[in-house]
Design a protein around this motif. Structure first.
Motif, PDB file in Angstrom:
ATOM      1  N   GLU A  10       0.801  -0.931  -0.503  1.00 49.99           N
ATOM      2  CA  GLU A  10       0.182   0.610  -0.523  1.00 49.99           C
ATOM      3  C   GLU A  10       0.757   1.333   0.287  1.00 49.99           C
ATOM      4  O   GLU A  10       0.563   2.220  -0.734  1.00 49.99           O
ATOM      5  CB  GLU A  10      -0.945   0.066   1.741  1.00 49.99           C
ATOM      6  N   THR A  11       1.810   1.159   0.898  1.00 47.60           N
ATOM      7  CA  THR A  11       2.834   2.548   1.029  1.00 47.60           C
ATOM      8  C   THR A  11       3.954   2.417   0.001  1.00 47.60           C
ATOM      9  O   THR A  11       3.859   3.550  -0.754  1.00 47.60           O
ATOM     10  CB  THR A  11       3.932   2.886   1.810  1.00 47.60           C
ATOM     11  N   LEU A  12       3.390   1.607  -0.792  1.00 43.68           N
ATOM     12  CA  LEU A  12       4.380   1.878  -2.402  1.00 43.68           C
ATOM     13  C   LEU A  12       3.545   2.470  -3.804  1.00 43.68           C
ATOM     14  O   LEU A  12       3.776   2.851  -4.039  1.00 43.68           O
ATOM     15  CB  LEU A  12       5.138   0.115  -2.919  1.00 43.68           C
ATOM     16  N   LYS A  13       2.379   1.413  -2.970  1.00 41.80           N
ATOM     17  CA  LYS A  13       0.726   2.647  -4.474  1.00 41.80           C
ATOM     18  C   LYS A  13       0.849   3.331  -4.304  1.00 41.80           C
ATOM     19  O   LYS A  13       1.142   5.110  -4.992  1.00 41.80           O
ATOM     20  CB  LYS A  13       0.166   1.298  -3.956  1.00 41.80           C
ATOM     21  N   GLN A  14       1.192   3.546  -2.929  1.00 37.90           N
ATOM     22  CA  GLN A  14       0.780   5.555  -2.548  1.00 37.90           C
ATOM     23  C   GLN A  14       2.011   6.240  -2.797  1.00 37.90           C
ATOM     24  O   GLN A  14       1.772   7.495  -2.263  1.00 37.90           O
ATOM     25  CB  GLN A  14      -0.107   5.671  -0.969  1.00 37.90           C
ATOM     26  N   LYS A  15       2.973   5.753  -3.393  1.00 33.83           N
ATOM     27  CA  LYS A  15       4.080   6.352  -3.178  1.00 33.83           C
ATOM     28  C   LYS A  15       4.614   7.231  -2.365  1.00 33.83           C
ATOM     29  O   LYS A  15       4.816   8.399  -2.026  1.00 33.83           O
ATOM     30  CB  LYS A  15       3.953   7.969  -4.179  1.00 33.83           C
ATOM     31  N   MET A  16       4.297   6.495  -1.359  1.00 33.94           N
ATOM     32  CA  MET A  16       4.600   7.213  -0.045  1.00 33.94           C
ATOM     33  C   MET A  16       6.283   7.575   0.997  1.00 33.94           C
ATOM     34  O   MET A  16       6.644   8.037   2.043  1.00 33.94           O
ATOM     35  CB  MET A  16       3.738   6.758   1.799  1.00 33.94           C
ATOM     36  N   HIS A  17       7.126   6.374  -0.224  1.00 33.76           N
ATOM     37  CA  HIS A  17       8.729   6.957   0.076  1.00 33.76           C
ATOM     38  C   HIS A  17       9.140   7.528  -0.589  1.00 33.76           C
ATOM     39  O   HIS A  17      10.387   7.392  -1.274  1.00 33.76           O
ATOM     40  CB  HIS A  17       9.068   5.156  -0.378  1.00 33.76           C
ATOM     41  N   PHE A  18       8.516   8.221  -1.447  1.00 36.56           N
ATOM     42  CA  PHE A  18       9.292   9.850  -2.282  1.00 36.56           C
ATOM     43  C   PHE A  18       8.757  11.457  -1.099  1.00 36.56           C
ATOM     44  O   PHE A  18       7.491  11.063   0.081  1.00 36.56           O
ATOM     45  CB  PHE A  18       8.190  10.009  -3.306  1.00 36.56           C
ATOM     46  N   ILE A  19       9.933  12.661  -1.724  1.00 33.94           N
ATOM     47  CA  ILE A  19       9.345  13.480  -0.489  1.00 33.94           C
ATOM     48  C   ILE A  19       8.305  14.177  -0.973  1.00 33.94           C
ATOM     49  O   ILE A  19       7.553  14.139  -2.155  1.00 33.94           O
ATOM     50  CB  ILE A  19      10.790  14.429  -1.517  1.00 33.94           C
ATOM     51  N   LYS A  20       7.186  14.289  -0.276  1.00 34.69           N
ATOM     52  CA  LYS A  20       5.966  15.333  -0.339  1.00 34.69           C
ATOM     53  C   LYS A  20       6.315  16.614  -0.242  1.00 34.69           C
ATOM     54  O   LYS A  20       6.585  17.101   1.122  1.00 34.69           O
ATOM     55  CB  LYS A  20       4.896  14.867   0.158  1.00 34.69           C
ATOM     56  N   MET A  21       6.148  17.695  -0.482  1.00 36.49           N
ATOM     57  CA  MET A  21       6.076  18.975  -0.100  1.00 36.49           C
ATOM     58  C   MET A  21       5.346  20.164  -0.530  1.00 36.49           C
ATOM     59  O   MET A  21       4.287  20.129  -2.170  1.00 36.49           O
ATOM     60  CB  MET A  21       7.727  19.784  -1.040  1.00 36.49           C
ATOM     61  N   LYS A  22       5.129  21.025   0.459  1.00 30.34           N
ATOM     62  CA  LYS A  22       3.770  22.262  -0.026  1.00 30.34           C
ATOM     63  C   LYS A  22       4.990  23.572   0.400  1.00 30.34           C
ATOM     64  O   LYS A  22       4.610  24.336   0.864  1.00 30.34           O
ATOM     65  CB  LYS A  22       3.221  22.338   0.969  1.00 30.34           C
ATOM     66  N   GLY A  23       5.531  22.724  -1.218  1.00 30.74           N
ATOM     67  CA  GLY A  23       6.508  24.155  -1.495  1.00 30.74           C
ATOM     68  C   GLY A  23       6.290  26.162  -1.017  1.00 30.74           C
ATOM     69  O   GLY A  23       6.446  27.044  -0.452  1.00 30.74           O
ATOM     70  N   ASN A  24       4.837  25.804  -1.792  1.00 30.92           N
ATOM     71  CA  ASN A  24       4.143  27.424  -2.182  1.00 30.92           C
ATOM     72  C   ASN A  24       4.175  27.737   0.509  1.00 30.92           C
ATOM     73  O   ASN A  24       4.887  28.925  -0.041  1.00 30.92           O
ATOM     74  CB  ASN A  24       2.699  27.655  -2.003  1.00 30.92           C
ATOM     75  N   GLU A  25       3.775  27.057   0.778  1.00 32.75           N
ATOM     76  CA  GLU A  25       3.562  27.607   1.642  1.00 32.75           C
ATOM     77  C   GLU A  25       4.847  28.166   2.622  1.00 32.75           C
ATOM     78  O   GLU A  25       5.645  28.579   3.769  1.00 32.75           O
ATOM     79  CB  GLU A  25       2.957  26.677   2.378  1.00 32.75           C
ATOM     80  N   LEU A  26       5.557  26.974   2.473  1.00 34.17           N
ATOM     81  CA  LEU A  26       7.420  26.449   2.743  1.00 34.17           C
ATOM     82  C   LEU A  26       7.993  28.392   2.429  1.00 34.17           C
ATOM     83  O   LEU A  26       8.778  28.226   3.056  1.00 34.17           O
ATOM     84  CB  LEU A  26       7.616  25.285   2.500  1.00 34.17           C
ATOM     85  N   PHE A  27       7.556  28.500   1.336  1.00 34.79           N
ATOM     86  CA  PHE A  27       8.319  29.597   0.726  1.00 34.79           C
ATOM     87  C   PHE A  27       8.048  30.520   1.921  1.00 34.79           C
ATOM     88  O   PHE A  27       9.152  31.631   2.236  1.00 34.79           O
ATOM     89  CB  PHE A  27       8.182  29.715  -0.313  1.00 34.79           C
ATOM     90  N   ARG A  28       7.137  30.448   1.844  1.00 34.04           N
ATOM     91  CA  ARG A  28       6.739  32.284   2.789  1.00 34.04           C
ATOM     92  C   ARG A  28       7.218  31.847   4.409  1.00 34.04           C
ATOM     93  O   ARG A  28       8.226  32.809   4.953  1.00 34.04           O
ATOM     94  CB  ARG A  28       5.755  32.229   3.422  1.00 34.04           C
ATOM     95  N   ILE A  29       7.357  30.955   5.362  1.00 34.89           N
ATOM     96  CA  ILE A  29       8.496  30.500   6.404  1.00 34.89           C
ATOM     97  C   ILE A  29       9.004  30.455   6.155  1.00 34.89           C
ATOM     98  O   ILE A  29      10.165  30.694   7.549  1.00 34.89           O
ATOM     99  CB  ILE A  29       7.564  28.724   6.901  1.00 34.89           C
ATOM    100  N   ALA A  30       9.899  29.963   4.798  1.00 31.02           N
ATOM    101  CA  ALA A  30      11.906  29.739   5.137  1.00 31.02           C
ATOM    102  C   ALA A  30      12.328  31.077   5.342  1.00 31.02           C
ATOM    103  O   ALA A  30      12.907  31.482   5.967  1.00 31.02           O
ATOM    104  CB  ALA A  30      12.071  29.601   4.019  1.00 31.02           C
ATOM    105  N   VAL A  31      11.461  31.771   4.667  1.00 34.70           N
ATOM    106  CA  VAL A  31      12.819  33.422   4.590  1.00 34.70           C
ATOM    107  C   VAL A  31      11.729  34.290   6.398  1.00 34.70           C
ATOM    108  O   VAL A  31      12.451  34.817   6.489  1.00 34.70           O
ATOM    109  CB  VAL A  31      11.204  34.349   3.695  1.00 34.70           C
ATOM    110  N   ARG A  32      10.751  34.161   6.437  1.00 35.33           N
ATOM    111  CA  ARG A  32      10.405  34.587   7.845  1.00 35.33           C
ATOM    112  C   ARG A  32      11.035  34.085   8.995  1.00 35.33           C
ATOM    113  O   ARG A  32      12.511  34.920  10.047  1.00 35.33           O
ATOM    114  CB  ARG A  32       8.958  34.208   8.659  1.00 35.33           C
ATOM    115  N   VAL A  33      11.395  32.368   9.160  1.00 35.43           N
ATOM    116  CA  VAL A  33      12.248  32.157   9.765  1.00 35.43           C
ATOM    117  C   VAL A  33      13.709  32.403   9.821  1.00 35.43           C
ATOM    118  O   VAL A  33      14.526  32.239  10.927  1.00 35.43           O
ATOM    119  CB  VAL A  33      11.559  30.449   9.738  1.00 35.43           C
ATOM    120  N   MET A  34      14.145  32.343   8.656  1.00 35.73           N
ATOM    121  CA  MET A  34      15.565  32.492   8.775  1.00 35.73           C
ATOM    122  C   MET A  34      16.207  33.937   8.969  1.00 35.73           C
ATOM    123  O   MET A  34      17.140  33.833   9.469  1.00 35.73           O
ATOM    124  CB  MET A  34      15.681  32.466   7.050  1.00 35.73           C
TER     125      MET A  34
END
Ligand code: UT7
Length: 327
Positions: free
Chosen positions: A205-229
């Motif tokens: 099931e985890t293989l089928k769902q591609k759960m062994h790959f990176i999942k990223m919500k890039g847009n949300e991270l972008f905003r947090i990254a700038v503020r936090v860095m």
């Protein structure tokens, strides 16, 4: 006075280059999109089957040679990684064996893209406490092993590589001036490898769902990254009784050129003081800061007595900034 200083740096980038043009043939993307949105032009890809500890070994050998310290003199090996060779043993243990560093304790540090800053801080503390004298710190990743090569939103971003630093005791001047580390587990879903751990052990099931790959919500991270860095850099500087004007070289995590520019602008740091190599390597997680530090030194950007500020952010969420006077 007993503190720590960096006495050797090394890096290893696998020879295989994957260019944006190559990715155009793999997914629905373009060199233009990748370059303008991220600043990345190419990245390195490790040969299949080569683990993180192999890359770490190559970088470490160079760092040890430059430091003039034998592997047998190491007291501790820390490998910052999110792509360990195996769930256990740690990549640090494999590296200890590769180097024949038989006197060294060894463990991995899991703090994603801030891993090298977390591990450096840990090494510094072990030395300053008097417990250890010589510590090897490595940021090493084979991100290609957890990349979904059919997902254009992530596969264009990451690359493989390793950077290493040898730290030893300093009894003259203080080199590590401050460190500020932070975390926010509430946002752990923004950047995650969901499968293969104890929550979701590997299954059909985890293989089928591609759960062994990176999942990223890039847009949300972008905003947090700038503020936090920005905030991490300011906190580390304040702890060291420094201001942004005192920075000679900024080594930011290399996730996106636009993030780096936004951070630099808010901190009011001129372009010439910032080391950026993302166009060649993409985002190498913990290896990004380690390789950037090594290259900034190799390129002569870092000189004696310079104030170097490392500033990183990544999945966890985690962040960290470290102010170092170069001795
Ligand atoms: O390592 C530490 C943690 N990581 C980060 O800090 C990463 C932070 N995030 C980023 O760097 C950026 O958010 C990305 C580079 C990941 C994405 O850039 P973006 O400007 O935020 O793009 P987006 O995700 O908002 O996507 C914009 C559009 C979308 O199309 P629509 O919905 O507007 O039609 C995407 O589907 O771009 C599309 N898109 C692509 N198009 C061509 C997404 N990836 C690609 C691609 N090629 N590779």
């Amino acid at each position: 006075m007993q503190s720590a200083k960096i006495v050797g740096l090394g890096k290893y980038l696998p020879p295989k280059i994957l260019r944006n043009k190559d990715l155009e043939r793999m997914v629905d993307t373009s060199d233009e999109w990748i370059t303008t949105r991220t600043g990345i032009r190419e990245r390195r890809i490790a040969e299949k089957g080569l683990g993180t500890s192999f890359l770490a070994r190559e970088a470490s050998r160079i760092a040890l040679k430059r430091a003039g310290i034998k592997a047998s003199q190491l007291d501790l090996i820390l490998v910052a990684t999110i792509t360990p060779d195996t769930q256990f043993p740690s990549s640090a243990c494999y590296l200890q064996n590769y180097l024949k560093a038989h006197s060294a304790a060894a463990f991995d540090v899991s703090a994603a893209c801030a891993g090298f800053v977390y591990a450096l801080t840990t090494a510094w503390q072990f030395i300053e406490s008097g417990l250890y004298k010589n510590v090897l710190v490595v940021g090493s990743e084979v991100l290609s092993s957890i990349t979904d090569w059919s997902d254009r939103s992530t596969c264009v971003l990451f690359g493989d590589g390793a950077g290493a630093a040898v730290l030893t005791r300093s009894t003259t001047r203080k080199s590590f001036l401050s460190s500020y580390l932070g975390a926010d587990g509430a946002n752990s879903d923004l950047l995650i490898l969901p499968g293969g751990g104890s929550r979701h052990p590997a299954s059909e099931e985890t293989l089928k769902q591609k759960m062994h790959f990176i999942k990223m919500k890039g847009n949300e991270l972008f905003r947090i990254a700038v503020r936090v860095m920005v905030s991490a850099a300011r906190k580390a500087l304040t702890k060291a009784h420094l201001t942004t004007e005192d920075i000679d070289v900024l080594i930011p995590h290399q996730a996106n050129e636009r993030i780096i520019s936004a951070v630099a602008k808010r901190l009011n740091i001129p372009q010439g003081k910032i080391y950026v190599n993302i166009s060649h390597y993409g985002n190498m997680s913990s290896a990004s800061s380690a390789v950037a530090l090594c290259e900034a030194w190799e390129d002569g950007l870092i000189k004696k007595d310079d104030i170097v500020l490392l500033d990183a952010f990544g999945g966890g969420l985690v962040w960290g900034s470290c102010a170092i006077r170069w001795l």
